[in-house]
Structures are given as C-alpha cells and as structure tokens.
Design a protein around this motif. Structure first.
Motif, PDB file in Angstrom:
ATOM      1  N   THR A  28       0.801  -1.065  -0.036  1.00  0.00           N
ATOM      2  CA  THR A  28      -0.046   0.101   0.072  1.00  0.00           C
ATOM      3  C   THR A  28       0.826   1.156   0.075  1.00  0.00           C
ATOM      4  OG1 THR A  28      -0.098  -0.050   2.518  1.00  0.00           O
ATOM      5  CG2 THR A  28      -1.795  -1.275   1.166  1.00  0.00           C
ATOM      6  N   ARG A  29       2.152   1.196   0.291  1.00  0.00           N
ATOM      7  CA  ARG A  29       3.166   2.285   0.338  1.00  0.00           C
ATOM      8  C   ARG A  29       4.592   1.735   0.203  1.00  0.00           C
ATOM      9  NH1 ARG A  29       2.347   6.206   4.872  1.00  0.00           N
ATOM     10  NH2 ARG A  29       0.179   5.683   4.857  1.00  0.00           N
ATOM     11  N   TYR A  30       5.341   2.569  -0.492  1.00  0.00           N
ATOM     12  CA  TYR A  30       6.654   2.276  -0.808  1.00  0.00           C
ATOM     13  C   TYR A  30       7.372   3.440  -1.029  1.00  0.00           C
ATOM     14  CZ  TYR A  30      10.912  -0.202  -2.778  1.00  0.00           C
ATOM     15  OH  TYR A  30      12.055  -0.718  -3.093  1.00  0.00           O
ATOM     16  N   ASP A  31       8.188   4.110  -0.035  1.00  0.00           N
ATOM     17  CA  ASP A  31       8.917   4.895  -0.292  1.00  0.00           C
ATOM     18  C   ASP A  31      10.598   4.725  -0.603  1.00  0.00           C
ATOM     19  OD1 ASP A  31      10.522   7.172  -0.068  1.00  0.00           O
ATOM     20  OD2 ASP A  31      10.036   7.863   1.652  1.00  0.00           O
ATOM     21  N   THR A  32      10.902   4.492  -1.863  1.00  0.00           N
ATOM     22  CA  THR A  32      12.154   3.964  -2.125  1.00  0.00           C
ATOM     23  C   THR A  32      13.417   4.657  -1.526  1.00  0.00           C
ATOM     24  OG1 THR A  32      12.111   5.202  -4.229  1.00  0.00           O
ATOM     25  CG2 THR A  32      11.351   3.073  -4.365  1.00  0.00           C
ATOM     26  N   SER A 450      11.223  -6.625  -7.724  1.00  0.00           N
ATOM     27  CA  SER A 450      10.763  -5.260  -8.160  1.00  0.00           C
ATOM     28  C   SER A 450      10.850  -4.277  -7.163  1.00  0.00           C
ATOM     29  CB  SER A 450       9.318  -5.383  -8.782  1.00  0.00           C
ATOM     30  OG  SER A 450       8.677  -4.118  -8.919  1.00  0.00           O
ATOM     31  N   GLU A 451      11.187  -3.179  -7.586  1.00  0.00           N
ATOM     32  CA  GLU A 451      11.373  -2.010  -6.515  1.00  0.00           C
ATOM     33  C   GLU A 451      10.943  -0.716  -6.999  1.00  0.00           C
ATOM     34  OE1 GLU A 451      15.624  -1.802  -6.031  1.00  0.00           O
ATOM     35  OE2 GLU A 451      15.667  -3.562  -4.684  1.00  0.00           O
ATOM     36  N   LYS A 452       9.591  -0.645  -7.405  1.00  0.00           N
ATOM     37  CA  LYS A 452       8.898   0.525  -7.883  1.00  0.00           C
ATOM     38  C   LYS A 452       8.209   1.158  -6.813  1.00  0.00           C
ATOM     39  CE  LYS A 452       8.523  -1.632 -12.325  1.00  0.00           C
ATOM     40  NZ  LYS A 452       7.474  -1.912 -13.705  1.00  0.00           N
ATOM     41  N   ALA A 453       8.420   2.360  -6.715  1.00  0.00           N
ATOM     42  CA  ALA A 453       7.536   3.388  -5.583  1.00  0.00           C
ATOM     43  C   ALA A 453       6.114   3.335  -5.682  1.00  0.00           C
ATOM     44  CB  ALA A 453       8.070   4.669  -5.800  1.00  0.00           C
ATOM     45  N   VAL A 454       5.274   3.016  -4.466  1.00  0.00           N
ATOM     46  CA  VAL A 454       3.979   3.029  -4.244  1.00  0.00           C
ATOM     47  C   VAL A 454       3.734   4.282  -3.449  1.00  0.00           C
ATOM     48  CG1 VAL A 454       1.974   1.853  -3.443  1.00  0.00           C
ATOM     49  CG2 VAL A 454       3.839   0.640  -4.680  1.00  0.00           C
ATOM     50  N   ILE A 455       2.917   5.163  -3.989  1.00  0.00           N
ATOM     51  CA  ILE A 455       2.267   6.361  -3.258  1.00  0.00           C
ATOM     52  C   ILE A 455       0.904   6.178  -2.608  1.00  0.00           C
ATOM     53  CG2 ILE A 455       2.242   8.912  -3.419  1.00  0.00           C
ATOM     54  CD1 ILE A 455       4.171   8.831  -5.914  1.00  0.00           C
ATOM     55  N   PRO A 456       0.839   6.193  -1.409  1.00  0.00           N
ATOM     56  CA  PRO A 456      -0.596   6.010  -0.945  1.00  0.00           C
ATOM     57  C   PRO A 456      -1.494   7.072  -1.233  1.00  0.00           C
ATOM     58  CG  PRO A 456       0.789   6.416   0.634  1.00  0.00           C
ATOM     59  CD  PRO A 456       1.575   6.391  -0.630  1.00  0.00           C
ATOM     60  N   PRO A 457      -2.849   6.772  -1.267  1.00  0.00           N
ATOM     61  CA  PRO A 457      -3.771   8.087  -1.404  1.00  0.00           C
ATOM     62  C   PRO A 457      -3.542   9.010  -0.372  1.00  0.00           C
ATOM     63  CG  PRO A 457      -4.957   6.002  -1.821  1.00  0.00           C
ATOM     64  CD  PRO A 457      -3.472   5.506  -1.247  1.00  0.00           C
ATOM     65  N   GLU A 458      -3.896  10.311  -0.405  1.00  0.00           N
ATOM     66  CA  GLU A 458      -3.802  11.183   0.535  1.00  0.00           C
ATOM     67  C   GLU A 458      -5.002  10.711   1.629  1.00  0.00           C
ATOM     68  OE1 GLU A 458      -4.241  15.184  -0.953  1.00  0.00           O
ATOM     69  OE2 GLU A 458      -2.937  14.771  -2.417  1.00  0.00           O
ATOM     70  N   PRO A 459      -4.836  11.214   2.704  1.00  0.00           N
ATOM     71  CA  PRO A 459      -5.554  10.844   3.836  1.00  0.00           C
ATOM     72  C   PRO A 459      -7.215  11.422   3.334  1.00  0.00           C
ATOM     73  CG  PRO A 459      -3.574  11.703   4.803  1.00  0.00           C
ATOM     74  CD  PRO A 459      -3.478  11.782   3.348  1.00  0.00           C
ATOM     75  N   GLY A 460      -8.109  10.615   3.637  1.00  0.00           N
ATOM     76  CA  GLY A 460      -9.596  10.674   3.154  1.00  0.00           C
ATOM     77  C   GLY A 460      -9.894  10.588   2.121  1.00  0.00           C
ATOM     78  N   LYS A 461      -8.630  10.232   1.122  1.00  0.00           N
ATOM     79  CA  LYS A 461      -9.139   9.936  -0.262  1.00  0.00           C
ATOM     80  C   LYS A 461      -9.507   8.615  -0.517  1.00  0.00           C
ATOM     81  CE  LYS A 461      -7.915  14.012  -1.679  1.00  0.00           C
ATOM     82  NZ  LYS A 461      -9.098  14.968  -2.211  1.00  0.00           N
ATOM     83  N   PHE A 462      -9.888   7.615   0.317  1.00  0.00           N
ATOM     84  CA  PHE A 462     -10.269   6.271   0.274  1.00  0.00           C
ATOM     85  C   PHE A 462     -11.591   6.478  -0.035  1.00  0.00           C
ATOM     86  CE2 PHE A 462      -5.988   4.756   2.198  1.00  0.00           C
ATOM     87  CZ  PHE A 462      -5.647   3.948   1.397  1.00  0.00           C
ATOM     88  N   ARG A 463     -12.480   7.194   0.746  1.00  0.00           N
ATOM     89  CA  ARG A 463     -13.929   7.226   0.476  1.00  0.00           C
ATOM     90  C   ARG A 463     -14.131   8.204  -0.761  1.00  0.00           C
ATOM     91  NH1 ARG A 463     -17.401   8.767   5.684  1.00  0.00           N
ATOM     92  NH2 ARG A 463     -16.508   7.115   6.110  1.00  0.00           N
TER      93      ARG A 463
END
Length: 467
Positions: A28-32, A450-463
């Motif tokens: 769900t998140r990966y800061d390379t 694989s080592e590709k960055a994953v940027i999570p949605p901003e807080p509140g953006k899941f709804r």
C-alpha cells in the motif's frame, strides 16, 4: 456516469461482513528513498510459505507452512541458497492453535521443495512433502511427534535447536497435566544431544512467592482435561556474537539462549552450558505512565510480548534487545493495557534495563490504538536502521524509520477460515505469526524482484465519490 476507483483495493464485503467493504491488500506504500530493500518471508492463512519482493510480488512459495518459516543463511547449508525450515506433517484435520500438539514432523526443504532433512512422525494424506519415518529415526522423536512450536534455529554446528511442547504432570501444580515448554538440540541424524525443560527452572524466572503460588494454582482456560499452558514460551533465539560478551560478560555467551513467556511476561537468558537462567527481565514491572515518553527510561509494564532477541552485530542497536510488546492480557496476576489498547516495539539496553528506542502508533502520527496486535507479531532491525514490524493480528507488515515514518507497508491477501477469535466457529482472517527480512543473496541467482515506488492516497481519499 464517472466512477473513481482507488488502486490496490480488493472487496471482501461479502466474505468479511463487519470488516470494511473495501479492504487494501498487497503493498500500500513504498518510499524507495527511505525503505530498506529485501525479500520478506512469512506463512499465510493459506498454509503456504511465501517469499515476496518490495512490490508484494510472490517470487517463490513452498506448499507448507512454518511456525515460523526460516529461510536459512547459505553459510549454514554448504552454500546452497533457498533452503527453508517448515512444518512437514500435522495431525489430520488440524491447524496451528498456539502450540505444537498437532505438529508431527518438521524439516528442511530446498528451493524446489525437496526434503533435505526431516524430524518427526509419518506424514498423513494432507501433507505435501513429508515422507514416512521408520525405525530408529521415528523412535528418536519423543512420543513420535515433533510438537515444535513458535521457534527453531539452525546452529553453526549443523544441529537444529527446536522449541517444543511436553505434556506431563508437574509436582506442586493443581492442574493434573501442564503444557510445558522444552528445547531440544537435534543433530542431523535425529539424535537429541541437549535438552532443557522449563518447569525444572521455575524458581529462576523471577516470580515472587505470591506470583509463583498463582502459577501453580492455575488451570487451563480451555476446559477440564486440557493441559495448563502456564508459560506459553513463544520465542527462542541464540544470542550470537555480541559486544557484551566481548567485554567479558559471560551471561551473554554467544551460545546462550534467549526466550520469552507470553503468559508470564518475562524475558530470560539461559546459560547453554548449565541450563540455568543467568539474566531476566520481568515478570514484574512498574506501571506505565501516560504523557510524554522520555528516553532512555527504565522498562515499564510489558504484557504478552513476542520475538524478543538480541540485535545482531553489524546492525544499528547491536547488542540491545528488540521485542514486540503486544500489550495484550497476561501475567500472574493478570495485567491489561486498559481502555485504549495499543502495542509497542521496544529496544532495550540489557545491562541497565532501560528503553532506548520505541515505536507506537503515535510515532506515525496516528492514535496509539492504530497500531495494535494483542497476540503473535514480530519486529526485526534492518541494516539501514529501519525496523520491519509484523502487526500479526491484522496481517500487516511494515517498515518504520527510526523516527516512526512508514517507509513500506504490505497487507497479506491470504485470507482463510481460522478457529482463532471465532467464538467456537471458523472465521476469515489473514493473521500471520511472524515476518522476517531475507537478504537478496540468500536466494538463487536470477530470482526476480521489483522495486517500484508506491504512493498511497492522501488521507481521506479512500472514500470516493460516484457521479
């Protein structure tokens, strides 16, 4: 009509009922820039052992589970890469339920699933790998069944250290049978060359007379006829080379063994030569105080902890003890975290017994209860100073930096029916006992990653809105 759909979300509404109708799984998140790159190994609720990369891709699996699985350092396998310790045979129709009573055989598999070494009873039809064990090999296993649980380690001499259960009466206990903990050292031929039984050291664990009285008067919470699991040792590790022993402290001899007891809230070191307890933390602690957490400070109330071990040489914090403090409910007498449940990861200086680093949910800008697993779970220090944490109750594995920033996060997608926390009926869960980092050079060359960055949605953006 336009629909906005979040990435990496899977719907489990029909299966999970009260759980969120949209549930994130995978990475769900990966800061390379801040994460430490490695593989991660764990056993899922699908009863398989999975090796994943930083993007959550399964790069390999073994059709057997471990409690826990241990991918062996090639230095311990004659240079062969990808050998793993797993459980090979269980009593038909059973699953792990916090002890080793159903575990019949354990062993080592190579990368291709071939049995390299086995210790335990004959396999049943449900087991994918284990072969029947006959004659002397079967007789070497106490009762013919391995009963391994919670931990095991391959030693440099080629032997295997096995944490197992032993059901027997113990003089002075009210319970007619206790579920005791025993450690076996087993050589490659299957012979037990050393053993240690917990009940023979009751007076060395640090119990007060009042607490020891409660221990001996206890009965199993699972009903009459069930052996009393009075300690529930859930971790066993070998100290290995360390600065304390280098400085002359014999309590920290590299061959000595560290264990912890979930039910009694203690961590101790066993002298391998004598079997005596030579260092302990707990079982009694000062109560925790609310408010700002000043470091360093004396160790306060630990409850139901898991995965205590000495941080290895060469890693940040080497020589300190790292432990997942579940803050469940345990102890003699019982203690609980209270109204706001939360877990902690603690790094402890074992000489002055002070907390020198800790992680809670608030260190990631969430409420303390945003990080909580009342049972199972683990924490491992990484070479760049990050810590890999398994919030096992929720099937969540993540890396935090020294300041608590989440650098990588993965949610296990392996849901299956489990009797754990089901009030007597199977319920769906993705809980996982322990997650361990695996260096890239421990697996065969050419294994993908694989080592590709994953940027999570901003807080509140899941709804998400539908127009």
């Amino acid at each position: 009509m336009k629909k906005i759909v979040a990435l990496s979300l899977m719907s489990f509404a029909a299966q999970l009922g009260a759980a969120p109708s949209v549930y994130p799984t995978g990475v769900t998140r990966y800061d390379t820039a801040s994460a430490y790159n490695s593989y991660v190994i764990f056993s899922g609720q699908d009863k398989k052992t999975h090796l994943i990369d930083m993007n959550g891709n399964e790069v390999h699996n073994w059709n057997a589970e471990g409690f826990p699985p241990v991918l062996l350092d090639p230095a311990l396998t004659g240079g062969k890469r990808g050998n793993v310790l797993v459980q090979l045979a269980s009593a038909p129709g059973t699953s792990n339920q916090g002890n080793g009573l159903n575990n019949q055989a354990i062993g080592e598999l190579d990368w291709n699933g071939k049995v390299v070494w086995q210790w335990g009873a004959a396999a049943s039809a449900q087991d994918a790998y284990a072969a029947p064990v006959e004659g002397k090999a079967d007789q070497q296993v106490p009762g013919g069944s391995a009963k391994q649980h919670h931990d095991w380690r391959r030693l440099k001499n080629g032997n295997t250290l096995v944490l197992a259960n032993l059901v027997h009466p113990v003089k002075g206990f009210r319970a007619p049978q206790v579920l005791d903990d025993v450690i076996y050292e087993v050589n490659p031929q299957g012979d037990i060359v050393w053993q240690w039984v917990a009940s023979e050291h009751l007076n060395e664990f640090g119990f007060s007379p009042a607490s020891l009285k409660l221990v001996k008067e206890g009965l199993s919470a699972r009903g009459k006829g069930t052996p009393f699991d009075y300690l529930h040792i859930n971790n066993m590790s070998v100290l290995g080379p360390n600065k304390w022993h280098d400085g002359g402290d014999q309590r920290f001899h590299p061959d000595n063994i560290l264990i912890d007891s979930r039910e009694a809230n203690f961590i101790v070191i066993i002298d391998k030569r004598t079997g005596k307890v030579v260092w302990n933390l707990g079982p009694d602690y000062p109560a925790q105080t609310r408010g700002p957490r000043v470091l360093p400070r004396p160790v306060d109330q630990i409850i139901g902890q898991h995965d205590a071990h000495l941080i290895e040489q060469g890693l940040p914090g080497a020589g300190n003890i790292l432990v997942f403090d579940n803050q469940g409910e345990a102890g003699y007498p019982r203690v609980s975290v209270g109204v706001q449940p939360r877990s902690r990861v603690l790094e402890i200086d074992p000489i002055n017994k002070q907390i020198v680093w800790e992680y809670t949910g608030s260190d990631s800008n969430g409420p303390d209860w945003s990080f909580y697993s009342s049972f199972i779970s683990s924490a491992r220090r990484l070479p760049n100073g990050n810590t890999l944490i398994d919030e096992g109750m929720n099937g969540r594995i993540f890396q935090v930096t020294a300041t608590g920033a989440i650098a990588w996060e993965y949610i296990s997608p392996y849901f299956a029916p489990t009797p754990v926390a089901g009030a007597g009926k199977p319920v769906l869960s993705n809980w996982l006992y322990r997650a361990q980092p695996v260096p890239y050079d421990w697996v065969p060359e050419g294994t993908p990653r694989s080592e590709k960055a994953v940027i999570p949605p901003e807080p509140g953006k899941f709804r998400l809105a539908t127009q």
